[in-house]
Design a protein around this motif. Structure first.
Motif, PDB file in Angstrom:
ATOM      1  N   ASP A  20       0.825  -1.208   0.000  1.00 50.34           N
ATOM      2  CA  ASP A  20       0.000   0.000   0.000  1.00 50.34           C
ATOM      3  C   ASP A  20       0.863   1.264   0.000  1.00 50.34           C
ATOM      4  N   VAL A  21       2.025   1.209   0.662  1.00 51.32           N
ATOM      5  CA  VAL A  21       2.926   2.370   0.656  1.00 51.32           C
ATOM      6  C   VAL A  21       3.562   2.537  -0.721  1.00 51.32           C
ATOM      7  N   LYS A  22       3.961   1.409  -1.334  1.00 50.30           N
ATOM      8  CA  LYS A  22       4.519   1.493  -2.695  1.00 50.30           C
ATOM      9  C   LYS A  22       3.513   2.127  -3.653  1.00 50.30           C
ATOM     10  N   ALA A  23       2.272   1.694  -3.550  1.00 48.12           N
ATOM     11  CA  ALA A  23       1.240   2.233  -4.438  1.00 48.12           C
ATOM     12  C   ALA A  23       1.018   3.716  -4.169  1.00 48.12           C
ATOM     13  N   ALA A  24       1.055   4.101  -2.890  1.00 49.92           N
ATOM     14  CA  ALA A  24       0.858   5.511  -2.536  1.00 49.92           C
ATOM     15  C   ALA A  24       2.015   6.361  -3.052  1.00 49.92           C
ATOM     16  N   ILE A  25       3.231   5.825  -3.000  1.00 51.71           N
ATOM     17  CA  ILE A  25       4.388   6.567  -3.516  1.00 51.71           C
ATOM     18  C   ILE A  25       4.238   6.798  -5.018  1.00 51.71           C
ATOM     19  N   GLU A  26       3.839   5.769  -5.740  1.00 49.77           N
ATOM     20  CA  GLU A  26       3.675   5.920  -7.190  1.00 49.77           C
ATOM     21  C   GLU A  26       2.585   6.945  -7.503  1.00 49.77           C
ATOM     22  N   ALA A  27       1.495   6.907  -6.743  1.00 50.49           N
ATOM     23  CA  ALA A  27       0.424   7.886  -6.964  1.00 50.49           C
ATOM     24  C   ALA A  27       0.908   9.288  -6.652  1.00 50.49           C
ATOM     25  N   TRP A  28       1.702   9.418  -5.585  1.00 47.75           N
ATOM     26  CA  TRP A  28       2.239  10.737  -5.213  1.00 47.75           C
ATOM     27  C   TRP A  28       3.176  11.250  -6.303  1.00 47.75           C
ATOM     28  N   ARG A  29       4.036  10.369  -6.832  1.00 44.13           N
ATOM     29  CA  ARG A  29       4.974  10.792  -7.877  1.00 44.13           C
ATOM     30  C   ARG A  29       4.233  11.253  -9.135  1.00 44.13           C
ATOM     31  N   ALA A  30       3.115  10.611  -9.422  1.00 44.13           N
ATOM     32  CA  ALA A  30       2.361  10.950 -10.628  1.00 44.13           C
ATOM     33  C   ALA A  30       1.469  12.176 -10.440  1.00 44.13           C
ATOM     34  N   SER A  31       1.292  12.603  -9.207  1.00 45.84           N
ATOM     35  CA  SER A  31       0.385  13.724  -8.944  1.00 45.84           C
ATOM     36  C   SER A  31       1.033  15.054  -9.314  1.00 45.84           C
ATOM     37  N   SER A  32       0.195  16.036  -9.588  1.00 50.44           N
ATOM     38  CA  SER A  32       0.670  17.376  -9.941  1.00 50.44           C
ATOM     39  C   SER A  32       0.650  18.279  -8.726  1.00 50.44           C
ATOM     40  N   VAL A 100       5.810   3.502  10.639  1.00 49.53           N
ATOM     41  CA  VAL A 100       6.559   4.729  10.359  1.00 49.53           C
ATOM     42  C   VAL A 100       6.465   5.080   8.874  1.00 49.53           C
ATOM     43  N   ASP A 101       6.641   4.087   8.017  1.00 50.39           N
ATOM     44  CA  ASP A 101       6.579   4.344   6.571  1.00 50.39           C
ATOM     45  C   ASP A 101       5.199   4.875   6.174  1.00 50.39           C
ATOM     46  N   ARG A 102       4.171   4.337   6.780  1.00 53.69           N
ATOM     47  CA  ARG A 102       2.813   4.821   6.448  1.00 53.69           C
ATOM     48  C   ARG A 102       2.607   6.249   6.946  1.00 53.69           C
ATOM     49  N   GLN A 103       3.171   6.574   8.107  1.00 54.32           N
ATOM     50  CA  GLN A 103       3.051   7.944   8.606  1.00 54.32           C
ATOM     51  C   GLN A 103       3.818   8.923   7.728  1.00 54.32           C
ATOM     52  N   LEU A 104       5.013   8.518   7.289  1.00 58.28           N
ATOM     53  CA  LEU A 104       5.775   9.384   6.382  1.00 58.28           C
ATOM     54  C   LEU A 104       5.031   9.579   5.069  1.00 58.28           C
ATOM     55  N   MET A 105       4.393   8.514   4.593  1.00 57.79           N
ATOM     56  CA  MET A 105       3.607   8.635   3.362  1.00 57.79           C
ATOM     57  C   MET A 105       2.409   9.549   3.579  1.00 57.79           C
ATOM     58  N   ALA A 106       1.769   9.413   4.736  1.00 56.35           N
ATOM     59  CA  ALA A 106       0.624  10.280   5.043  1.00 56.35           C
ATOM     60  C   ALA A 106       1.045  11.747   5.088  1.00 56.35           C
ATOM     61  N   PHE A 107       2.250  11.996   5.565  1.00 55.31           N
ATOM     62  CA  PHE A 107       2.733  13.379   5.597  1.00 55.31           C
ATOM     63  C   PHE A 107       2.947  13.912   4.176  1.00 55.31           C
ATOM     64  N   LEU A 108       3.507  13.081   3.301  1.00 49.26           N
ATOM     65  CA  LEU A 108       3.662  13.510   1.904  1.00 49.26           C
ATOM     66  C   LEU A 108       2.313  13.841   1.279  1.00 49.26           C
ATOM     67  N   GLN A 109       1.314  12.998   1.568  1.00 50.70           N
ATOM     68  CA  GLN A 109      -0.020  13.256   1.017  1.00 50.70           C
ATOM     69  C   GLN A 109      -0.611  14.534   1.595  1.00 50.70           C
ATOM     70  N   PHE A 110      -0.332  14.798   2.859  1.00 53.75           N
ATOM     71  CA  PHE A 110      -0.805  16.051   3.470  1.00 53.75           C
ATOM     72  C   PHE A 110      -0.174  17.258   2.767  1.00 53.75           C
ATOM     73  N   LEU A 111       1.126  17.146   2.455  1.00 59.91           N
ATOM     74  CA  LEU A 111       1.820  18.265   1.804  1.00 59.91           C
ATOM     75  C   LEU A 111       1.233  18.544   0.416  1.00 59.91           C
ATOM     76  N   ALA A 112       0.893  17.480  -0.310  1.00 55.98           N
ATOM     77  CA  ALA A 112       0.292  17.634  -1.648  1.00 55.98           C
ATOM     78  C   ALA A 112       1.157  18.496  -2.561  1.00 55.98           C
ATOM     79  N   LYS A 113       2.491  18.377  -2.402  1.00 56.59           N
ATOM     80  CA  LYS A 113       3.454  19.101  -3.247  1.00 56.59           C
ATOM     81  C   LYS A 113       3.297  20.618  -3.163  1.00 56.59           C
ATOM     82  N   ALA A 114       2.770  21.090  -2.053  1.00 57.60           N
ATOM     83  CA  ALA A 114       2.638  22.530  -1.852  1.00 57.60           C
ATOM     84  C   ALA A 114       4.015  23.154  -1.635  1.00 57.60           C
TER      85      ALA A 114
END
Length: 226
Positions: A20-32, A100-114
């Motif tokens: 699930d973290v791998k999938a979230a990373i790929e989605a984050w990388r593809a996001s604008s 920990v990895d899921r929390q770090l991923m959640a933080f990236l999603q919170f940032l939303a590349k702002a």
């Protein structure tokens, strides 16, 4: 805490991440990310502070992250905040690593590349870059706004030199209080200063996030080399 340090910076490989973290990373990388040539009003910034065991990103440990969103050119919304305390993550062994990895991923999603705002990018950014590289295999290179270098440029009538954060809080009439503040209190203080900075930079024609990021880089470069 020593055990936490060993755990946090144990050699990690993305190949070992939960699916699930791998999938979230790929989605984050593809996001604008947001359009940096848009007006400040239309772009959400995120103000960040961290807790660490020392000042050296290469050797000290990251203990916590606090962040708050600033939108519509200065609005701070209470539910647009994120706090990560690594010592509070429960579990043992692999289960704790995955937490920990899921929390770090959640933080990236919170940032939303702002665009990100902090005080002393080399310190804050250094710790974040290290943990994201080691834990998730991500080269963390956001668009930073460094208040430490921008404030002397934009508020020269108050101070034209690099100052500790508490000095700026006093200059702006923000009660810093006595004793040590926690990371979220610090983040909200930074967010209040950032509100005032947005007003000042807009009056100077720095009217987009892209121009503000460029001005931050220029201020840092010029003051470090002159």
């Amino acid at each position: 805490m020593f055990g936490i340090r060993k755990f946090l910076f144990k050699d990690g490989s993305p190949a070992h991440l939960p699916d699930d973290v791998k999938a979230a990373i790929e989605a984050w990388r593809a996001s604008s990310g947001p359009q940096l040539d848009d007006a400040h009003f239309h772009v959400r910034y995120v103000v960040i502070d961290i807790i660490s065991s020392g000042l050296k990103p290469d050797s000290d440990e990251l203990l916590g992250i606090a962040a708050a969103g600033v939108r519509e050119a200065g609005m701070i919304v209470p539910d647009d905040a994120f706090y990560l305390d690594f010592s509070a993550i429960e579990g043992e062994g692999e289960a704790q690593q995955q937490a920990v990895d899921r929390q770090l991923m959640a933080f990236l999603q919170f940032l939303a590349k702002a665009p990100l705002v902090t005080y002393h990018v080399p310190y804050v950014g250094g710790f974040l870059q290290r943990i994201y590289k080691e834990r998730l295999g991500i080269d963390f290179q956001p668009n930073w706004v460094d208040l430490a270098w921008l404030l002397p440029s934009m508020f020269e009538e108050k101070s034209h030199t690099l100052q500790p954060l508490d000095h700026w809080l006093d200059l702006f009439g923000l009660a810093s209080g006595s004793g040590r503040r926690d990371a979220m209190e610090n983040t909200l203080m930074l967010a209040r200063i950032f509100q005032m900075l947005l007003v000042r930079v807009s009056a100077k024609g720095i009217d987009t996030p892209g121009r503000l990021v460029d001005e931050s880089r220029a201020s840092s470069f010029l003051r470090r080399t002159h």
